[in-house]
Scaffold this active site. Structure first.
Site, PDB file in Angstrom:
ATOM      1  N   ASP A   1      -0.730   2.791   1.243  1.00 32.55           N
ATOM      2  CA  ASP A   1       0.226   2.564   0.160  1.00 32.55           C
ATOM      3  C   ASP A   1       0.499   1.064   0.001  1.00 32.55           C
ATOM      4  O   ASP A   1       1.446   0.654  -0.660  1.00 32.55           O
ATOM      5  CB  ASP A   1       1.523   3.355   0.371  1.00 32.55           C
ATOM      6  CG  ASP A   1       2.252   3.001   1.659  1.00 32.55           C
ATOM      7  OD1 ASP A   1       1.846   2.048   2.362  1.00 32.55           O
ATOM      8  OD2 ASP A   1       3.255   3.677   1.968  1.00 32.55           O
TER       9      ASP A   1
ATOM     10  N   LEU B   1       0.791   3.065   6.032  1.00 24.50           N
ATOM     11  CA  LEU B   1       1.902   3.637   5.255  1.00 24.50           C
ATOM     12  C   LEU B   1       3.164   2.883   5.604  1.00 24.50           C
ATOM     13  O   LEU B   1       3.531   2.819   6.777  1.00 24.50           O
ATOM     14  CB  LEU B   1       2.158   5.076   5.711  1.00 24.50           C
ATOM     15  CG  LEU B   1       1.360   6.243   5.163  1.00 24.50           C
ATOM     16  CD1 LEU B   1       1.880   7.523   5.818  1.00 24.50           C
ATOM     17  CD2 LEU B   1       1.492   6.343   3.651  1.00 24.50           C
ATOM     18  N   HIS B   2       3.813   2.288   4.631  1.00 27.12           N
ATOM     19  CA  HIS B   2       5.095   1.668   4.955  1.00 27.12           C
ATOM     20  C   HIS B   2       6.070   1.620   3.784  1.00 27.12           C
ATOM     21  O   HIS B   2       7.211   1.214   3.945  1.00 27.12           O
ATOM     22  CB  HIS B   2       4.880   0.240   5.475  1.00 27.12           C
ATOM     23  CG  HIS B   2       4.521  -0.735   4.396  1.00 27.12           C
ATOM     24  ND1 HIS B   2       3.274  -0.794   3.836  1.00 27.12           N
ATOM     25  CD2 HIS B   2       5.262  -1.667   3.755  1.00 27.12           C
ATOM     26  CE1 HIS B   2       3.244  -1.717   2.910  1.00 27.12           C
ATOM     27  NE2 HIS B   2       4.441  -2.269   2.823  1.00 27.12           N
ATOM     28  N   ARG B   3       5.631   2.044   2.577  1.00 22.15           N
ATOM     29  CA  ARG B   3       6.528   1.963   1.406  1.00 22.15           C
ATOM     30  C   ARG B   3       7.740   2.860   1.610  1.00 22.15           C
ATOM     31  O   ARG B   3       7.583   4.034   1.986  1.00 22.15           O
ATOM     32  CB  ARG B   3       5.838   2.473   0.146  1.00 22.15           C
ATOM     33  CG  ARG B   3       4.684   1.682  -0.266  1.00 22.15           C
ATOM     34  CD  ARG B   3       5.013   0.677  -1.363  1.00 22.15           C
ATOM     35  NE  ARG B   3       4.021  -0.339  -1.256  1.00 22.15           N
ATOM     36  CZ  ARG B   3       4.241  -1.644  -1.174  1.00 22.15           C
ATOM     37  NH1 ARG B   3       5.460  -2.111  -1.248  1.00 22.15           N
ATOM     38  NH2 ARG B   3       3.269  -2.490  -1.034  1.00 22.15           N
TER      39      ARG B   3
END
Ligand code: UD1
Length: 364
Positions: free
Chosen positions: A283, A204-206
């Protein structure tokens, strides 16, 4: 033909690797590599160069992190004199990060031909910084190499001339196929005491997912329920690590014992982690493609994808960030309802070779 290749952020490195190798084989191409330094941590950059055997960059602009405007502007300022000094014929950019558009703009304004690899992908969500980078880079490129038919169609719909568009396959998959055997030898499962097929992998990094406390806690709600069934291994991007602390969610995350946060992994360990996972939640853009080739079910925690082929023929399902929707998709997975497991055309490990041939033919 002198080509400057640009790499800036982690997802660029696996795309540059097969291109550098294909160019090195051709006498008529003289390639040099510029690293913008957008990503700079050992785990986000140097490790990938070593594992993928990418030559040391000829130049590192050492830009580092900053706001979008400052990062883009600094890359442009530092790259322009290099572009002038090198008198290259071609600047080649990959993907959709700030380094891609920054160097692309510098090149075209100096009259240097611009080549975009991974062109035409569209999420049709202009709140994503990457979508803006994709649209702008494609609008100014001279040759556009696409990974999937939707990319070529999007470019045609935007008025890009047919003779500039080439459907060549996927350089990221070239790297995956070339490194599968090496990744198999990784000891990551033993190191984390995991059994193949009995865990999920998560990234997850968006900004849309990790910058807003409400969205991030909703995601944690869903993950908590999945983690009741199996451990979730979460190699955590530095941006996400910082946000978990800054948004006051560190205690919550720590209390979820089956959500195991680990440092960002190198390419080979992560490839092994994905291949042996029962399920991947992500993501990321590239991971949707990699799980398609690995034939591992993937739940994409976003409302849209710029890589629709992965959901049409591959194992990817676009589920969004709403906990209810994630859990409904997870229930399908648990019930054994399998997604399609097909392979997109031309994702065969030879994309970089095709690109090199087209470049010589069209610009040599
Ligand atoms: C960038 C790309 C994104 C890509 C992602 C892959 C843009 C607009 N975004 O997002 O498309 O999916 O890379 O990782 O180009 N940081 C470190 N060490 C590093 C790099 C970053 O600590 O080596 C931290 C910094 O706090 C920085 C933050 O991560 O502010 C974000 O980095 P940045 O390069 O701005 O964007 P990413 O979120 O990594």
């Amino acid at each position: 033909m002198k080509i400057i290749l640009i790499a800036g952020a982690r997802p660029n490195f696996m795309k540059i690797s097969p291109l550098m190798a294909a160019f090195a084989k051709r006498n008529s191409i003289d390639a040099m590599l510029v690293h913008t330094g957008q990503h700079y941590d050992e785990a986000m950059s140097d490790l990938f160069f070593r594992q993928l055997g990418i030559p040391e960059p000829d130049v590192n602009l050492e830009i580092g992190s900053a706001s979008h405007a400052v990062q883009t502007a600094e890359i442009m300022r530092e790259f322009e004199p290099i572009c002038i000094e090198q008198q290259a014929d071609v600047v080649l950019v990959v993907g959709d990060v700030n380094s891609t558009i920054a160097c692309g703009l510098v090149a075209v304004k100096l009259g240097v031909k611009l080549v975009h690899v991974e062109a035409g992908l569209r999420s049709f969500d202009r709140t994503m910084p990457e979508e803006i980078n994709r649209l702008l880079t494609d609008a100014i490129s001279d040759l556009l190499f696409c990974t999937e038919t939707s990319g070529a169609e999007n470019l045609r719909n935007e008025g890009v001339a047919e003779e500039k568009i080439f459907l060549v396959g996927n350089v990221m998959i070239d790297t995956l196929l070339a490194n599968r055997a090496k990744a198999d030898a990784s000891s990551v499962l033993d190191n984390l005491s995991l059994t193949a097929g009995e865990y999920a992998a998560l990234t997850l990094h968006r900004p849309a997912n990790v910058d807003d406390p409400k969205v991030l806690s909703g995601l944690l709600d869903a993950l908590e329920q999945i983690a009741a069934d199996m451990p979730i291994i979460f190699p955590c991007h530095p941006r996400t690590q910082k946000n978990i602390a800054a948004l006051g969610l560190a205690d919550r995350v720590e209390s979820m014992r089956n959500l195991r946060i680990v440092e960002p992994m190198g390419y080979l360990d992560f490839l092994k982690l994905m291949s042996a996972a029962s399920l991947v939640l992500t993501d990321s853009g590239g991971i949707q493609e990699e799980t398609t080739i690995l034939k591992v079910p993937c739940l994409t925690l976003r409302n849209s994808t710029e890589r629709p082929i992965t959901a049409e023929v591959g194992s990817n399902r676009i589920v969004g960030a709403n906990p209810k929707d994630i859990l409904a998709a997870y229930d399908d997975f648990k019930a054994g309802r399998k997604p399609p497991m097909g392979t997109p055309d031309l994702w065969d490990g030879c994309a970089a070779e095709r690109i090199a041939d087209v470049l010589i033919d069209k610009l040599g």
